[in-house]
Design a protein around this motif. Structure first.
Motif, short mmCIF file in Angstrom:
data_model
loop_
_atom_site.label_atom_id
_atom_site.label_comp_id
_atom_site.label_asym_id
_atom_site.label_seq_id
_atom_site.Cartn_x
_atom_site.Cartn_y
_atom_site.Cartn_z
N ARG A 51 0.81 -1.21 0.00
CA ARG A 51 0.00 0.00 0.00
C ARG A 51 0.85 1.27 0.00
O ARG A 51 0.46 2.30 -0.56
CB ARG A 51 -0.93 0.00 1.22
CG ARG A 51 -1.96 -1.11 1.20
CD ARG A 51 -2.64 -1.24 2.56
NE ARG A 51 -3.59 -0.16 2.80
CZ ARG A 51 -4.90 -0.24 2.57
NH1 ARG A 51 -5.41 -1.36 2.07
NH2 ARG A 51 -5.70 0.77 2.83
N THR A 52 2.02 1.19 0.62
CA THR A 52 2.90 2.36 0.63
C THR A 52 3.29 2.76 -0.78
O THR A 52 3.33 3.95 -1.12
CB THR A 52 4.16 2.08 1.46
OG1 THR A 52 3.78 1.80 2.81
CG2 THR A 52 5.10 3.27 1.45
N GLN A 53 3.56 1.77 -1.62
CA GLN A 53 3.92 2.07 -3.01
C GLN A 53 2.74 2.66 -3.78
O GLN A 53 2.92 3.50 -4.67
CB GLN A 53 4.44 0.81 -3.69
CG GLN A 53 5.80 0.37 -3.16
CD GLN A 53 6.36 -0.84 -3.89
OE1 GLN A 53 5.66 -1.47 -4.69
NE2 GLN A 53 7.60 -1.17 -3.60
#
Length: 217
Positions: A204-206
């Motif tokens: 999700r960070t990406q």
């Protein structure tokens, strides 16, 4: 005859101050009118000496050069500022320019170029050392490329998936996204999974970083 350009030298290193003062004082049409050893001394020195140009160090013990530059440039009739430093990190360059500096030079800049920079900024022309100019150009090109790639990637998603991307970029949990977008949590999870697969991302960070690069977050 017109009066010489008045220069204030600001640096916490006494040897650097002395060297710059001796160099500039020997140049026709330039006069070093004062020195300051820290950013907190700059306002009083500016009042006392009314410089046209300030050569400003970046790292100083009490008040840094960026803060001192910002304070100077907020005055009614501010002097021009040339940051002269050994630190060329991109953040330093951008912060200094945003604070109002008209120039950014490294301390290994040849004396003749420092003299020329003083004259140019006094005439209203911004000055960056060639190395700094190249750094900023490379940074701009990299950012532009990242923006285009991110936009192209998001264009492959459905409108609903793009809504999920934006919610993820805002730090929403799956449960919060479900409430916000009127769908089941299991549906949100399925959308996130499809997004990761389509865009070949790992987490999700990406997803959030991609949205940032695309200018959405």
């Amino acid at each position: 005859m017109s009066r010489p350009l008045r220069v204030l030298v600001v640096d916490d290193d006494a040897l650097v101050r002395a060297g710059l003062s001796m160099m500039l004082d020997g140049i026709h049409g330039i006069a070093v009118v004062g020195e300051a050893a820290d950013g907190d001394e700059v306002p009083a020195a500016a009042d006392a000496y009314a410089p046209d140009v300030v050569l400003m160090d970046l790292r100083m013990p009490r008040v840094d050069g960026i803060t001192a530059t910002r304070r100077l440039r907020s005055r009614r009739h501010p002097p021009e500022v040339v940051v002269l430093t050994t630190f060329d990190a991109d953040e330093n360059i951008l912060h200094a320019l945003r604070a109002g500096a008209a120039g950014f030079l490294l301390k290994d800049t040849p004396p003749a170029q420092i003299v020329e920079a003083v004259r140019r900024v006094a005439a209203g022309d911004p000055v960056l050392s060639p190395r700094i100019t190249r750094r900023l150009m490379d940074r701009a090109a990299t950012q532009a490329g990242a923006y285009q790639r991110a936009r192209a990637a998001l264009a492959t998603l459905s409108p609903r998936e793009n809504e999920v991307v934006l919610a993820v970029a805002r730090g929403r949990t799956n449960a919060e996204i479900a409430v916000e977008l009127y769908m089941k949590v299991t549906t949100v999870k399925a959308h996130v999974s499809h997004i990761l697969s389509k865009l070949e991302l790992d987490n999700r960070t990406q997803i959030a970083l991609l949205a940032h690069d695309a200018g959405l977050a």
